[in-house]
Design a protein around this motif. Sequence first.
Motif, PDB file in Angstrom:
ATOM      1  N   PHE A 163       0.922  -0.984  -0.115  1.00  0.00           N
ATOM      2  CA  PHE A 163       0.489   0.089   0.444  1.00  0.00           C
ATOM      3  C   PHE A 163       0.424   1.157   0.139  1.00  0.00           C
ATOM      4  O   PHE A 163      -0.039   2.272  -0.438  1.00  0.00           O
ATOM      5  CB  PHE A 163      -1.499  -0.701   0.958  1.00  0.00           C
ATOM      6  CG  PHE A 163      -2.242  -0.606   0.901  1.00  0.00           C
ATOM      7  CD1 PHE A 163      -3.021  -0.833   0.294  1.00  0.00           C
ATOM      8  CD2 PHE A 163      -1.870  -1.971   2.613  1.00  0.00           C
ATOM      9  CE1 PHE A 163      -4.092  -2.128   0.560  1.00  0.00           C
ATOM     10  CE2 PHE A 163      -2.830  -2.797   2.150  1.00  0.00           C
ATOM     11  CZ  PHE A 163      -4.129  -3.029   0.915  1.00  0.00           C
ATOM     12  N   ILE A 164       1.874   1.165   0.496  1.00  0.00           N
ATOM     13  CA  ILE A 164       2.764   2.487   0.588  1.00  0.00           C
ATOM     14  C   ILE A 164       4.176   2.584  -0.078  1.00  0.00           C
ATOM     15  O   ILE A 164       4.749   3.586   0.787  1.00  0.00           O
ATOM     16  CB  ILE A 164       3.176   2.723   1.918  1.00  0.00           C
ATOM     17  CG1 ILE A 164       3.618   1.928   3.493  1.00  0.00           C
ATOM     18  CG2 ILE A 164       1.511   2.408   2.985  1.00  0.00           C
ATOM     19  CD1 ILE A 164       3.995   2.074   3.910  1.00  0.00           C
ATOM     20  N   ALA A 165       4.498   1.371  -0.651  1.00  0.00           N
ATOM     21  CA  ALA A 165       5.683   1.421  -1.273  1.00  0.00           C
ATOM     22  C   ALA A 165       5.726   2.747  -2.456  1.00  0.00           C
ATOM     23  O   ALA A 165       6.974   1.997  -3.468  1.00  0.00           O
ATOM     24  CB  ALA A 165       6.506  -0.060  -1.340  1.00  0.00           C
ATOM     25  N   GLY A 166       4.832   2.696  -2.917  1.00  0.00           N
ATOM     26  CA  GLY A 166       4.856   3.666  -4.261  1.00  0.00           C
ATOM     27  C   GLY A 166       6.424   4.964  -4.305  1.00  0.00           C
ATOM     28  O   GLY A 166       6.133   4.984  -2.662  1.00  0.00           O
ATOM     29  N   LYS A 167       6.576   5.246  -4.786  1.00  0.00           N
ATOM     30  CA  LYS A 167       7.766   6.249  -5.148  1.00  0.00           C
ATOM     31  C   LYS A 167       7.754   7.362  -4.403  1.00  0.00           C
ATOM     32  O   LYS A 167       8.846   7.555  -2.801  1.00  0.00           O
ATOM     33  CB  LYS A 167       7.718   6.535  -6.198  1.00  0.00           C
ATOM     34  CG  LYS A 167       9.754   6.568  -5.994  1.00  0.00           C
ATOM     35  CD  LYS A 167      10.538   7.028  -7.765  1.00  0.00           C
ATOM     36  CE  LYS A 167      11.201   7.521  -7.710  1.00  0.00           C
ATOM     37  NZ  LYS A 167      11.801   8.153  -8.860  1.00  0.00           N
ATOM     38  N   TRP A 168       6.622   7.731  -3.932  1.00  0.00           N
ATOM     39  CA  TRP A 168       6.582   8.756  -3.113  1.00  0.00           C
ATOM     40  C   TRP A 168       4.956   9.115  -1.988  1.00  0.00           C
ATOM     41  O   TRP A 168       4.563   9.759  -1.997  1.00  0.00           O
ATOM     42  CB  TRP A 168       5.977  10.310  -4.100  1.00  0.00           C
ATOM     43  CG  TRP A 168       6.771  10.566  -5.192  1.00  0.00           C
ATOM     44  CD1 TRP A 168       6.914   9.986  -6.570  1.00  0.00           C
ATOM     45  CD2 TRP A 168       8.042  10.893  -4.700  1.00  0.00           C
ATOM     46  NE1 TRP A 168       8.005  10.239  -6.982  1.00  0.00           N
ATOM     47  CE2 TRP A 168       8.624  10.779  -5.611  1.00  0.00           C
ATOM     48  CE3 TRP A 168       9.144  11.070  -3.732  1.00  0.00           C
ATOM     49  CZ2 TRP A 168      10.676  11.035  -6.357  1.00  0.00           C
ATOM     50  CZ3 TRP A 168      10.293  11.560  -3.592  1.00  0.00           C
ATOM     51  CH2 TRP A 168      10.318  11.624  -4.992  1.00  0.00           C
ATOM     52  N   PRO A 208       7.811  19.538  -4.449  1.00  0.00           N
ATOM     53  CA  PRO A 208       8.870  20.218  -5.718  1.00  0.00           C
ATOM     54  C   PRO A 208       9.286  19.352  -7.004  1.00  0.00           C
ATOM     55  O   PRO A 208       9.155  19.638  -8.014  1.00  0.00           O
ATOM     56  CB  PRO A 208       8.796  21.328  -4.918  1.00  0.00           C
ATOM     57  CG  PRO A 208       9.723  20.822  -3.758  1.00  0.00           C
ATOM     58  CD  PRO A 208       8.930  20.584  -2.669  1.00  0.00           C
ATOM     59  N   TYR A 209      10.826  18.406  -6.176  1.00  0.00           N
ATOM     60  CA  TYR A 209      10.916  17.520  -6.867  1.00  0.00           C
ATOM     61  C   TYR A 209       9.838  16.296  -7.524  1.00  0.00           C
ATOM     62  O   TYR A 209      10.600  15.968  -8.184  1.00  0.00           O
ATOM     63  CB  TYR A 209      11.888  17.191  -6.093  1.00  0.00           C
ATOM     64  CG  TYR A 209      11.611  16.753  -5.001  1.00  0.00           C
ATOM     65  CD1 TYR A 209      11.456  17.172  -3.549  1.00  0.00           C
ATOM     66  CD2 TYR A 209      11.217  15.556  -4.715  1.00  0.00           C
ATOM     67  CE1 TYR A 209      11.012  17.034  -2.591  1.00  0.00           C
ATOM     68  CE2 TYR A 209      10.501  14.759  -3.334  1.00  0.00           C
ATOM     69  CZ  TYR A 209      10.451  15.492  -2.460  1.00  0.00           C
ATOM     70  OH  TYR A 209       9.684  15.342  -0.949  1.00  0.00           O
ATOM     71  N   VAL A 210       8.581  16.378  -7.481  1.00  0.00           N
ATOM     72  CA  VAL A 210       8.311  15.089  -7.980  1.00  0.00           C
ATOM     73  C   VAL A 210       7.378  15.684  -9.483  1.00  0.00           C
ATOM     74  O   VAL A 210       6.310  17.099  -8.620  1.00  0.00           O
ATOM     75  CB  VAL A 210       6.919  14.592  -7.237  1.00  0.00           C
ATOM     76  CG1 VAL A 210       5.758  13.712  -7.343  1.00  0.00           C
ATOM     77  CG2 VAL A 210       8.329  13.834  -5.580  1.00  0.00           C
ATOM     78  N   SER A 211       7.112  15.258 -10.787  1.00  0.00           N
ATOM     79  CA  SER A 211       6.480  15.458 -11.828  1.00  0.00           C
ATOM     80  C   SER A 211       5.186  15.867 -11.153  1.00  0.00           C
ATOM     81  O   SER A 211       3.892  15.392 -10.570  1.00  0.00           O
ATOM     82  CB  SER A 211       6.590  15.152 -12.369  1.00  0.00           C
ATOM     83  OG  SER A 211       6.673  13.734 -13.596  1.00  0.00           O
ATOM     84  N   LYS A 212       3.867  16.796 -11.929  1.00  0.00           N
ATOM     85  CA  LYS A 212       2.771  16.782 -11.972  1.00  0.00           C
ATOM     86  C   LYS A 212       1.977  14.759 -12.163  1.00  0.00           C
ATOM     87  O   LYS A 212       1.317  14.739 -11.333  1.00  0.00           O
ATOM     88  CB  LYS A 212       2.434  17.401 -12.400  1.00  0.00           C
ATOM     89  CG  LYS A 212       0.652  17.813 -12.589  1.00  0.00           C
ATOM     90  CD  LYS A 212      -0.254  18.933 -13.857  1.00  0.00           C
ATOM     91  CE  LYS A 212       0.657  20.047 -13.392  1.00  0.00           C
ATOM     92  NZ  LYS A 212      -0.856  21.122 -14.588  1.00  0.00           N
ATOM     93  N   GLN A 256       0.858   8.881  -8.352  1.00  0.00           N
ATOM     94  CA  GLN A 256       0.757   8.150  -7.072  1.00  0.00           C
ATOM     95  C   GLN A 256      -0.940   8.836  -6.094  1.00  0.00           C
ATOM     96  O   GLN A 256      -1.499   7.392  -5.739  1.00  0.00           O
ATOM     97  CB  GLN A 256       1.552   8.995  -6.240  1.00  0.00           C
ATOM     98  CG  GLN A 256       2.356   8.510  -6.382  1.00  0.00           C
ATOM     99  CD  GLN A 256       3.510   7.007  -6.188  1.00  0.00           C
ATOM    100  OE1 GLN A 256       3.655   6.966  -5.250  1.00  0.00           O
ATOM    101  NE2 GLN A 256       3.874   6.442  -7.506  1.00  0.00           N
ATOM    102  N   LEU A 257      -1.346   9.625  -6.240  1.00  0.00           N
ATOM    103  CA  LEU A 257      -2.635   9.866  -5.890  1.00  0.00           C
ATOM    104  C   LEU A 257      -3.562   8.995  -6.132  1.00  0.00           C
ATOM    105  O   LEU A 257      -4.492   8.726  -5.360  1.00  0.00           O
ATOM    106  CB  LEU A 257      -2.807  11.634  -5.902  1.00  0.00           C
ATOM    107  CG  LEU A 257      -1.862  12.924  -5.378  1.00  0.00           C
ATOM    108  CD1 LEU A 257      -2.511  13.981  -5.481  1.00  0.00           C
ATOM    109  CD2 LEU A 257      -2.544  12.551  -3.782  1.00  0.00           C
ATOM    110  N   ALA A 258      -4.139   8.614  -7.546  1.00  0.00           N
ATOM    111  CA  ALA A 258      -4.723   7.860  -7.556  1.00  0.00           C
ATOM    112  C   ALA A 258      -4.805   6.748  -6.957  1.00  0.00           C
ATOM    113  O   ALA A 258      -5.811   5.892  -6.719  1.00  0.00           O
ATOM    114  CB  ALA A 258      -4.888   7.875  -9.484  1.00  0.00           C
TER     115      ALA A 258
END
Lengths: 115, 115
Positions: A19-24, A48-52, A58-60
């Motif tokens: 559940f939480i291992a995604g990059k960000w 700021p270092y993560v692209s839109k 990741q939010l999805a």
Amino acid sequence: MRKIYDCDRGCPVQNTLQFIAGKWKSVILYHLFKAEVLRFSELQRRLPYVSKRMLAKQLAELEADGLIIKRIYPVIPVKTEYRLSDFGQSFQPVIFAMEAWGENYIKKSYQGSSR
Amino acid sequence: MRKIYDCDRGCPVQNTLQFIAGKWKSVILYHLFKAEVLRFSELQRRLPYVSKRMLAKQLAELEADGLIIKRIYPVIPVKTEYRLSDFGQSFQPVIFAMEAWGENYIKKSYQGSSR
DNA sequence: CAGTATCCGAATGGATACTG
DNA sequence: CAGTATCCATTCGGATACTG
């Protein structure tokens, strides 16, 4: 992570990581724990270092997994809000353990030689 | 993870992740917490879904970062052992928080509907 | 504002074979 | 046994442009 075939169902840590291992993801959750509610643009400012593109992805995934809740306000321009669900809240001990370790690490790094 | 340019130095969680966010690192650490000492082949048995190549890479990074200690015995065939360093031990609260969450999740999954 | 679509180079990671 | 080297398909992820 996320895929069932690379997750050992018997390993507790694997179960958590799926559940939480995604990059960000952990960082996003961390900021939501701190702020309660955040808009997309506010998250962008905090990462700021993560692209839109990546942030949206990741939010999805977090939303699809039920960790966060997305609320859309039908105004123009569009306004969205993200917050933790109860399920997402349950990760608090994990995220806070990460925070505690990191704070201690930063503190030590400033005091002298790191580790 | 690992790269300095994608790590927010001010974020505690990021500081923690730079060490344990590798694809299998947390799980490797977890098994080392449980077993104290493990040989390469023993780790392979505990992580059957991870290729030898990946396992070696993750172990190399963990060693380079100082989380684990590798001991090589000059016998034939070669024998190696991996164990946690003091620095690696310091991640115990994080790994155990993951373990606790996962155990609770598994328990609930077996009791009925998950989450 | 909050995304999505497309393009495309870079990095990831499996399979296999090889080595001290 | 415990890796490393090579090959190669897949995925990742940045940049850019577009949309309701």
